[in-house]
Motif scaffolding. Structure first.
Motif, PDB file in Angstrom:
ATOM      1  N   SER A 173       0.702  -1.044  -0.151  1.00  0.00           N
ATOM      2  CA  SER A 173      -0.071  -0.062   0.039  1.00  0.00           C
ATOM      3  C   SER A 173       0.849   1.302   0.024  1.00  0.00           C
ATOM      4  O   SER A 173       1.842   1.210   0.839  1.00  0.00           O
ATOM      5  CB  SER A 173      -0.928  -0.102   1.169  1.00  0.00           C
ATOM      6  N   VAL A 174       0.469   2.242  -0.903  1.00  0.00           N
ATOM      7  CA  VAL A 174       1.392   3.445  -1.079  1.00  0.00           C
ATOM      8  C   VAL A 174       0.240   4.426  -1.013  1.00  0.00           C
ATOM      9  O   VAL A 174      -0.726   4.498  -1.659  1.00  0.00           O
ATOM     10  CB  VAL A 174       1.940   3.555  -2.360  1.00  0.00           C
ATOM     11  N   LEU A 175       0.646   5.595  -0.186  1.00  0.00           N
ATOM     12  CA  LEU A 175      -0.143   6.974  -0.092  1.00  0.00           C
ATOM     13  C   LEU A 175       0.960   7.982  -0.934  1.00  0.00           C
ATOM     14  O   LEU A 175       1.977   8.128  -0.532  1.00  0.00           O
ATOM     15  CB  LEU A 175      -0.345   7.400   1.399  1.00  0.00           C
ATOM     16  N   GLU A 176       0.275   8.782  -1.758  1.00  0.00           N
ATOM     17  CA  GLU A 176       0.988   9.580  -2.599  1.00  0.00           C
ATOM     18  C   GLU A 176       0.254  11.020  -1.887  1.00  0.00           C
ATOM     19  O   GLU A 176      -0.914  11.179  -2.321  1.00  0.00           O
ATOM     20  CB  GLU A 176       1.051   9.567  -4.020  1.00  0.00           C
ATOM     21  N   VAL A 177       0.977  11.904  -1.350  1.00  0.00           N
ATOM     22  CA  VAL A 177       0.537  13.197  -0.837  1.00  0.00           C
ATOM     23  C   VAL A 177       0.781  14.297  -1.849  1.00  0.00           C
ATOM     24  O   VAL A 177       1.896  14.316  -2.130  1.00  0.00           O
ATOM     25  CB  VAL A 177       1.053  13.306   0.450  1.00  0.00           C
ATOM     26  N   LYS A 196      -1.271  -0.811  -4.275  1.00  0.00           N
ATOM     27  CA  LYS A 196      -2.744  -0.346  -4.127  1.00  0.00           C
ATOM     28  C   LYS A 196      -2.240   1.014  -3.939  1.00  0.00           C
ATOM     29  O   LYS A 196      -1.828   1.357  -2.654  1.00  0.00           O
ATOM     30  CB  LYS A 196      -3.405  -1.133  -2.919  1.00  0.00           C
ATOM     31  N   VAL A 197      -2.408   2.041  -4.905  1.00  0.00           N
ATOM     32  CA  VAL A 197      -2.114   3.528  -4.599  1.00  0.00           C
ATOM     33  C   VAL A 197      -3.112   4.174  -4.336  1.00  0.00           C
ATOM     34  O   VAL A 197      -4.238   4.326  -5.007  1.00  0.00           O
ATOM     35  CB  VAL A 197      -1.075   3.903  -5.941  1.00  0.00           C
ATOM     36  N   THR A 198      -2.978   5.194  -3.130  1.00  0.00           N
ATOM     37  CA  THR A 198      -3.926   6.264  -2.765  1.00  0.00           C
ATOM     38  C   THR A 198      -3.237   7.627  -3.088  1.00  0.00           C
ATOM     39  O   THR A 198      -2.320   7.498  -2.711  1.00  0.00           O
ATOM     40  CB  THR A 198      -4.465   6.003  -1.402  1.00  0.00           C
ATOM     41  N   GLY A 199      -4.171   8.375  -3.772  1.00  0.00           N
ATOM     42  CA  GLY A 199      -3.379   9.693  -3.631  1.00  0.00           C
ATOM     43  C   GLY A 199      -4.411  10.909  -3.217  1.00  0.00           C
ATOM     44  O   GLY A 199      -5.724  10.657  -3.119  1.00  0.00           O
ATOM     45  N   ILE A 200      -3.740  11.801  -2.643  1.00  0.00           N
ATOM     46  CA  ILE A 200      -4.512  13.047  -2.066  1.00  0.00           C
ATOM     47  C   ILE A 200      -3.858  14.193  -2.495  1.00  0.00           C
ATOM     48  O   ILE A 200      -2.923  14.325  -2.791  1.00  0.00           O
ATOM     49  CB  ILE A 200      -4.845  12.931  -0.551  1.00  0.00           C
ATOM     50  N   PRO A 258       1.056   6.182 -13.425  1.00  0.00           N
ATOM     51  CA  PRO A 258       1.100   5.263 -14.427  1.00  0.00           C
ATOM     52  C   PRO A 258       2.515   4.427 -14.212  1.00  0.00           C
ATOM     53  O   PRO A 258       2.412   3.266 -14.790  1.00  0.00           O
ATOM     54  CB  PRO A 258       1.310   6.023 -15.770  1.00  0.00           C
ATOM     55  N   TYR A 259       3.470   4.699 -13.346  1.00  0.00           N
ATOM     56  CA  TYR A 259       4.636   4.173 -13.346  1.00  0.00           C
ATOM     57  C   TYR A 259       4.654   3.154 -12.051  1.00  0.00           C
ATOM     58  O   TYR A 259       5.679   2.430 -11.828  1.00  0.00           O
ATOM     59  CB  TYR A 259       5.933   5.297 -13.024  1.00  0.00           C
ATOM     60  N   TYR A 260       3.773   3.190 -11.118  1.00  0.00           N
ATOM     61  CA  TYR A 260       3.775   2.126 -10.032  1.00  0.00           C
ATOM     62  C   TYR A 260       3.767   0.767 -10.607  1.00  0.00           C
ATOM     63  O   TYR A 260       2.838   0.614 -11.642  1.00  0.00           O
ATOM     64  CB  TYR A 260       2.577   2.647  -9.106  1.00  0.00           C
ATOM     65  N   ARG A 261       4.242  -0.273  -9.886  1.00  0.00           N
ATOM     66  CA  ARG A 261       3.924  -1.606 -10.019  1.00  0.00           C
ATOM     67  C   ARG A 261       2.216  -1.817 -10.070  1.00  0.00           C
ATOM     68  O   ARG A 261       1.751  -1.399  -9.084  1.00  0.00           O
ATOM     69  CB  ARG A 261       4.485  -2.555  -9.012  1.00  0.00           C
TER      70      ARG A 261
END
Ligand SMILES: C[S@@+](CC[C@H](N)C(=O)[O-])C[C@H]1O[C@@H](n2cnc3c(N)ncnc32)[C@H](O)[C@@H]1O
Length: 210
Positions: free
Chosen positions: A43-47, A63-67, A56-59
């Motif tokens: 799990s990744v959070l992109e702040v 599971k990517v969440t962006g805020i 587009p470049y994440y594996r």
């Protein structure tokens, strides 16, 4: 910058961001996502996900969440996710990074690319990033930090009064993000072009109870 300046500044940037600042800062996003993709994480959070240039470049098993605070920037990110069918993007939410609406110890990795010199109260943002990161997890930050000498230091000082117009602080000091007592530096290096950007990996202490 105050939060109203963030909103108005990034409403102006959103239509041109990808072709201007976004294009110049590609190396930072690639280094950051390459590092995250190399880690045994889920799990990744992109702040401060902005227009979603990194998404587009994440594996694709992550599971990517962006805020982001700016609806104008997020609108672009949502369009990118739809058009490119980015199924690994779990959620994109409008949120202030100073009070993240996530539980403690929630994400394996929390990242912030080119945002710590933009947000109001950056220490509070780093502290929120640390809170929502799992103990032993990584905080990955890419940013430009103030130079202490040379022509760049002069340019940074001269442009500092225009931060609300530019949308970031050009003379932002790295000590602001290194001050959090729960975080330890595990990697720090300069990135191209010309070492203007710094890539920083911090680890949250495994013993912290948030
Ligand atoms: C220079 S852009 C970087 C966008 C993206 N990370 C990238 O590398 O292209 C800075 C972003 O930080 C966001 N931002 C600024 N203050 C914020 C806050 N308090 N909470 C959430 N996002 C914020 C802005 O809306 C903008 O999208």
């Amino acid at each position: 910058m105050d939060i109203d300046a963030v909103k108005s500044s990034y409403a102006r940037w959103a239509p041109v961001y990808d072709r201007t600042f976004g294009a110049l800062t590609r190396a930072g996003r690639h280094a950051t996502v390459r590092y995250i993709n190399s880690q045994p994480v889920e799990s990744v959070l992109e702040v401060g996900v902005g227009t979603g240039l990194a998404l587009p470049y994440y594996r694709n098993d992550l599971k990517v969440t962006g805020i982001d605070f700016s609806e104008d920037m997020l609108k672009k990110a949502r369009r990118r996710v739809d058009e490119d069918a980015l199924d690994h993007v779990a959620d994109l939410r409008q949120m202030d990074a100073r009070s993240l609406d996530f539980p403690d110890d929630h994400f394996d990795v929390v990242t912030a690319m080119h945002i710590v010199s933009v947000v109001p109260e950056p220490e509070r943002v780093v502290s929120e990033m640390a809170r929502v990161c799992k103990p032993g997890g990584k905080i990955v930050i890419t940013n430009h930090f103030a130079s202490d000498k040379g022509i760049l230091a002069v340019v940074e000082k001269l442009s500092a009064p225009f931060s609300e117009l530019l949308g970031w602080h050009s003379d932002f000091c790295i000590s602001t993000v290194l001050a959090n007592p729960t975080l330890t530096v595990v990697e720090r290096r300069s990135l191209p072009p010309m070492g203007v950007m710094t890539f920083l990996v911090l680890e949250k202490s495994a013993h912290v109870v948030s």
